[in-house]
Design an enzyme around this catalytic site. Structure first.
Site: not given
Length: 695
Positions: A18, A323
């Site tokens: 990402e 995360y």
């Protein structure tokens, strides 16, 4: 290196991250990469078990819905590279060109973006545009530690199509709502005044703005109410002192309070009528989800939700925490807690606490679990990697996460609450309370929720104590609400609109658009924000409350779990929009006029004599806007009760209210001061008769 491009074989696997920092972590975890670059954008080439791997990176979203149609309504769109339609996103073009160079020639594709709806969409749109989704797999990991990355690569999953479809539907719904309502507002302004302004609305943004406006009204129309209270300062025969308060009774006004003060001072003694001790167990708090972390960082350090989110994402990219964009408060048993604690114990800041925790638990590491869950990721936890070169603010957020993690394994805290009742000769009951921490438990590791101790002396029923003094206090009520970024975030969570990753961004958008501005520690809704909110409430009522947005959130969940299709949900949104927009053009001039006033593009035809806004009513020959008209009505009711409670004249009561800067609303103070200066508004001191009004 060849012309800035590393040579790779014809057959290779492309892994799409990402962001560049994540790409670097992934490449280093999988092998010994050769770092390459093209137009200044890095990518990595390595070999894994004889297979050539190319790790490339996006920079967040590279594609978004776009239409070439002008005006509104508009329901047709295509997905385009963001840099193609947004000049300010030109930096994304370099990332797109690297992907365009490396992705099409790959023989298979791996989505290694963050495992959530946003990350799934980012990678899917790249693979769809430049590769073949049928040859794509998914890496699922919750940390960027080498072991988690390697495990994810060795256990590749099928592409998460249902999550992708839910994410695409979310983006398309947000685009449809945003572009149509925003264009409707800007068209009205342009049609009426010829002026231009960047105005926006949306299915999550608009109800949040309406809620901020509701709070802004409540704050500015708050009339503080006085309440009279008394307390007695008590001393035991051993010289110990404490304070007691009336239990279930009190003076109704200052006159009665003064009489009570004289009477109680003359008593000399008062008897203990009861002592109740109660031990209370306080369970450890669970590990953070993103919302909990944002609220705690706001409470402890004053950080905005967006700032905390950005810091947490930085910590994740440094492989220091798991995360962060998760809703879960649960820590699964599959995590190697012992290894993490050993690593944390090697850090000077946590060595003592880790040693104490391991002694306390005897190595049995079973974390407390919260209620909230997330199918994609566990609660936020530290990986055990040692921080290096972090800013003070990054260290503060990291410390919150580590200490909350440690506390989740600890035992309950125990406090002792004491309630003492006293009675005077007339049977009037007073009460005093104390709190002592008996066992620290989890508070040792997470002191940020430690209650303040207030120790009470040892007392027994029937014991006499001395009344040393009596105090009278006038307390003024304060607004029950406030406007802060954190309080708006809590509201969005409570009504279930937006997602963990989007809520903070939406709040920042309201500030960026000039709908809300920061004043000290709180937000102020501007005239523009107030006007847009009122237009939304009036002309797009479905968009003004959380219900519509919440219903579509449920439909998005249905897509995620394969119960509905993206086309079906998008069609429903279009039909709803068509209904809302069908009558809008009939009121273009009215909307345009209101927006032009709010943006100071046109002077008011009937200015309020207090603020210059558009007057909507005439009271005592004084023109007042909607804000100050409402304030006048509330003041009329408040003056009488304040006069009665404080035993002062109505004019003195009005003067007192006009001076209450810290507790009275802004519009209340402005009207009160105007009434003290302008004889035409002296009628506020008596029943008001409205002599006329403007519609």
């Amino acid at each position: 290196m060849h012309r800035g491009v590393c040579r790779v074989e014809a057959k290779y696997t492309v892994v799409i991250a990402e962001k560049p920092r994540a790409g670097e972590k992934i490449a280093e975890a999988l092998g010994h990469p050769r770092k390459c670059s093209y137009n200044g954008v890095p990518y990595w080439v390595l070999s894994v078990n004889g297979r050539v791997i190319v790790v490339v990176s996006s920079a967040g979203h590279l594609f978004q819905p776009h239409t070439s149609q002008r005006g509104f309504p508009v329901f047709e769109f295509t997905w385009k590279p963001i840099w193609y339609v947004d000049p300010e996103a030109g930096y994304l073009r370099r990332f797109y060109e690297v992907l365009k160079l490396m992705v099409p020639r790959a023989s298979e594709f791996v989505s290694a973006c963050d495992y959530d709806i946003e990350g799934s969409v980012i990678c899917y749109k790249i693979i769809e545009a430049l590769g073949d989704p049928r040859k794509a797999k998914r890496m699922k990991f919750s940390t960027l530690t080498p072991q988690d990355i390697r495990r994810a690569y060795l256990t590749l999953q099928p592409l998460d199509i249902d999550m992708v479809e839910a994410g695409l539907a979310r983006s398309e719904l947000d685009w449809l709502w945003g572009i149509n309502v925003s264009r409707a507002l800007m068209h009205a302004l342009r049609t009426y005044s010829g002026g231009k302004a960047s105005l926006s609305a949306g299915r999550v943004q608009s109800p949040t703005l309406v809620e901020a406006t509701r709070r802004w009204e409540e704050l500015n129309l708050h009339v503080p109410k006085p309440s009279i209270s008394i307390s007695i300062n008590v001393k035991t025969r051993r010289g110990e002192r404490f304070k007691a308060y009336p239990s279930g009774w009190g003076p109704k006004d200052r006159f009665e309070a003064e009489n009570l003060k004289r009477e109680l001072r003359g008593l000399g003694e008062i008897r203990v009528s009861g002592v109740i001790e109660k031990r209370e167990t306080l369970n450890p708090p669970p590990a953070f989800n993103l919302g909990d972390l944002q609220h705690e960082a706001a409470r402890v350090y004053g950080f905005s939700p967006m700032k905390t989110q950005k810091i947490a994402e930085d910590l994740y990219l440094e492989a220091l925490i798991s995360y962060p964009r998760t809703n879960s408060q649960k820590l699964p048993p599959t995590i190697d807690y012992a290894s993490i604690l050993r690593s944390l114990g090697g850090m000077r800041e946590y060595s003592s606490d880790v040693r104490s925790l391991l002694e306390e638990t005897k190595g049995v590491l079973k974390p407390v679990q919260g209620r909230a869950d997330d199918p994609a990721h566990p609660a936020i936890y530290p990986t055990g990697e040692k921080p290096s070169g972090l800013s003070r603010e990054h260290l503060q957020v990291y410390d919150l996460i580590v200490r909350r993690f440690l506390a989740a394994f600890s035992r309950e805290a125990v406090v002792n609450r004491v309630k003492v009742t006293l009675a005077d000769v007339r049977g009037r009951v007073f009460e005093a309370q104390g709190l002592a921490i008996v066992r620290e438990g989890w508070m040792k590791y997470y002191p940020f929720l430690r209650p303040v101790e207030s120790l009470m002396p040892m007392l027994s029923q029937g014991e006499s104590v001395m009344v040393e003094d009596v105090s009278i206090r006038v307390a003024w009520s304060k607004p029950s609400t406030k406007i802060t970024k954190d309080s708006l975030l809590k509201w969005m969570e409570s009504v279930e609109i937006g997602t963990e990753s989007t809520r903070a961004r939406i709040i920042e958008t309201l500030y960026r658009r000039g709908y809300i501005v920061q004043e000290g520690s709180s937000g102020r809704v501007t005239d523009l924000g107030y006007t847009v909110a009122r237009i939304i409430v009036d002309l797009f009522p479905e968009l003004s409350t959380p219900e519509l947005t919440r219903e579509f959130e449920k439909r998005l969940e249905d897509i995620r779990y394969g119960r509905r299709s993206r086309e079906d949900v998008r069609g429903e949104a279009i039909r709803t929009l068509e209904t809302l927009l069908s009558n809008y053009n009939k009121r273009l001039r009215e909307v345009g006029y209101k927006l032009a006033l709010a943006l100071n593009m046109k002077p008011s035809e009937r200015p309020c004599e207090i603020c210059g806004r558009e007057a909507t009513r005439l009271v005592g020959n004084v023109k007042l806007c909607e804000y100050h008209g409402k304030a006048l009505e509330r003041l009329r009711e408040a003056v009488e009760s304040t006069s009665r409670t404080l035993n002062v004249s109505r004019e003195e009561a009005l003067s007192i209210l006009a001076s209450k800067k810290r507790s009275a609303g802004r519009w209340i103070i402005e009207v009160a001061r105007k009434a003290l200066e302008d004889p035409k508004l002296k009628i506020i001191l008596s029943p008001i008769t409205e002599t006329g009004s403007h519609e």
